[in-house]
Design an enzyme around this catalytic site. Structure first.
Site, PDB file in Angstrom:
ATOM      1  N   LYS A 171       0.841  -1.205   0.000  1.00 30.25           N
ATOM      2  CA  LYS A 171       0.000   0.000   0.000  1.00 30.25           C
ATOM      3  C   LYS A 171       0.875   1.254   0.000  1.00 30.25           C
ATOM      4  O   LYS A 171       0.608   2.208  -0.732  1.00 30.25           O
ATOM      5  CB  LYS A 171      -0.950  -0.008   1.209  1.00 30.25           C
ATOM      6  CG  LYS A 171      -2.076  -1.016   1.042  1.00 30.25           C
ATOM      7  CD  LYS A 171      -2.850  -1.282   2.318  1.00 30.25           C
ATOM      8  CE  LYS A 171      -3.871  -2.397   2.092  1.00 30.25           C
ATOM      9  NZ  LYS A 171      -4.571  -2.822   3.308  1.00 30.25           N
ATOM     10  N   ASP A 221     -10.903   3.226   4.060  1.00 31.74           N
ATOM     11  CA  ASP A 221     -11.319   1.821   3.948  1.00 31.74           C
ATOM     12  C   ASP A 221     -12.845   1.715   3.871  1.00 31.74           C
ATOM     13  O   ASP A 221     -13.376   0.661   3.536  1.00 31.74           O
ATOM     14  CB  ASP A 221     -10.831   1.031   5.171  1.00 31.74           C
ATOM     15  CG  ASP A 221      -9.686   0.094   4.823  1.00 31.74           C
ATOM     16  OD1 ASP A 221      -9.514  -0.210   3.627  1.00 31.74           O
ATOM     17  OD2 ASP A 221      -8.983  -0.341   5.757  1.00 31.74           O
ATOM     18  N   GLN A 264      -4.745  -1.365   9.502  1.00 30.08           N
ATOM     19  CA  GLN A 264      -4.666  -2.699   8.910  1.00 30.08           C
ATOM     20  C   GLN A 264      -5.280  -3.736   9.858  1.00 30.08           C
ATOM     21  O   GLN A 264      -4.942  -3.792  11.037  1.00 30.08           O
ATOM     22  CB  GLN A 264      -3.180  -3.030   8.629  1.00 30.08           C
ATOM     23  CG  GLN A 264      -2.966  -4.343   7.914  1.00 30.08           C
ATOM     24  CD  GLN A 264      -3.570  -4.371   6.510  1.00 30.08           C
ATOM     25  OE1 GLN A 264      -3.375  -3.454   5.729  1.00 30.08           O
ATOM     26  NE2 GLN A 264      -4.297  -5.426   6.197  1.00 30.08           N
TER      27      GLN A 264
END
Ligand code: NAP
Length: 286
Positions: free
Chosen positions: A53, A120, A97
């Site tokens: 990422k 997200d 994460q």
């Protein structure tokens, strides 16, 4: 008949190139999109995702910072860091994460991210916005699936879509997005009866169960669009999707491979959401 391949790798590449140009344009206006990725612990898969990422951000010209924290850290300290990132004007997107260690309350942590920086799309406010059809940040994998359908000009309106899986990160949000595009949507899960029969009705079949090869050719209507979200590591070390590609590709009209289908789209959508969040924060034209 052999299915047309939906090449997520190529589509993601072209989206990322477009975003790179857009970021250059934003930088000229003094806006530098920034993403903070927070990793707690040393889960090997998570470490790879976080590294990828970060690299993807940098290659698109997005500022990125990684916060790697010890497994045993206190939830209060994590919440404090997120609060700082929420207030940091260089940061437009925050990604925590998952999975988090068991002693940390995932829901509390996800809810602590500012909804405007929630790239997200997992925050309850953004989930709610998606449900009621309001503009917001939406989860990357479902958004990537919709972009793939769009790229290949696959009609959604009026078609029968079946989603296998009802997770908050894939199944439910993709079902909502399909519904918003006027598909008729059915969601299957472990208690669904006659799964094969239901799947065979689908014009668009989305497999997001995390069960390697569970969707076989006999569950697919001739000519259907089959999107394989599954990423399953086999004992042999190979990656496999939820769809038995070999047999399914002889029956489907369109199909995504694994790897090279939905996976690359997910990361492209993270960049897309970060740029979108930066534009929203700065009142820049979308
Ligand atoms: P998850 O949270 O484990 O959810 C799986 C869902 O599938 C659940 O709703 C479960 O039903 C359902 N399910 C499992 N086995 C089933 C079966 N035999 N029949 C019917 N339904 C079944 O998984 P997830 O996070 O959504 O991920 C799904 C897959 O997508 C995984 O392989 C994951 O690695 C992959 N993934 C890929 C990407 C990408 O970028 N390509 C992103 C995210 C996830 P119940 O609710 O009844 O348990």
């Amino acid at each position: 008949m052999s299915a047309n391949i939906m090449d997520g790798k190529a589509v993601a590449r072209s989206i990322r190139e477009g975003l790179k140009e857009e970021v250059e344009g934003l930088k000229k206006k003094g806006i530098h999109p920034g993403l903070a990725v927070v990793l707690v612990g040393e889960n090997p898969a998570s470490m790879v995702y976080v590294k990828n990422k970060g690299e993807a951000c940098r290659s698109a010209g997005i500022y990125s910072e990684e916060h790697k924290l010890p497994e045993e850290m206190k939830e209060a300290d994590l919440l404090r860091l997120i609060d700082q990132l929420n207030k940091d004007p260089r940061i437009h997107g925050i990604l925590v994460q998952l999975p988090l260690p068991a002693h940390i309350n995932k829901e509390r942590v996800l809810a602590s991210v500012s909804p405007e920086k929630d790239v997200d799309g997992f925050h309850e406010i953004n989930m709610g916005r998606l449900l009621i059809g309001q503009e917001g940040l939406v989860p990357c994998t479902p958004l990537g699936i919709m972009k793939l359908l769009e790229h290949y000009h696959i009609p959604v309106e009026g078609r029968f879509a079946v989603v296998v899986g009802r997770s908050n990160i894939v199944g439910k949000p993709v079902a909502m997005m399909l519904l918003q595009r006027n598909a008729t949507v059915t969601i299957c899960h472990t208690r669904t009866k006659n799964m094969g029969e239901v799947c065979r009705m689908a014009d668009i079949l989305i497999a997001a169960a995390g069960r390697p090869g569970m969707i076989t050719a006999d569950m697919i209507r001739e000519g259907a669009v089959v999107i394989d979200v599954g990423i399953n590591r086999l004992d042999t070390g190979k990656l496999a999707g939820d769809v038995d590609f070999e047999s399914a590709s002889k029956r489907a009209g369109w199909i995504t491979p694994v790897p090279g289908g939905v996976g690359p789209m997910t990361i492209a959508m993270l960049l897309y959401n970060t740029v979108k969040a930066a534009k929203m924060a700065t009142g820049s034209n979308p």
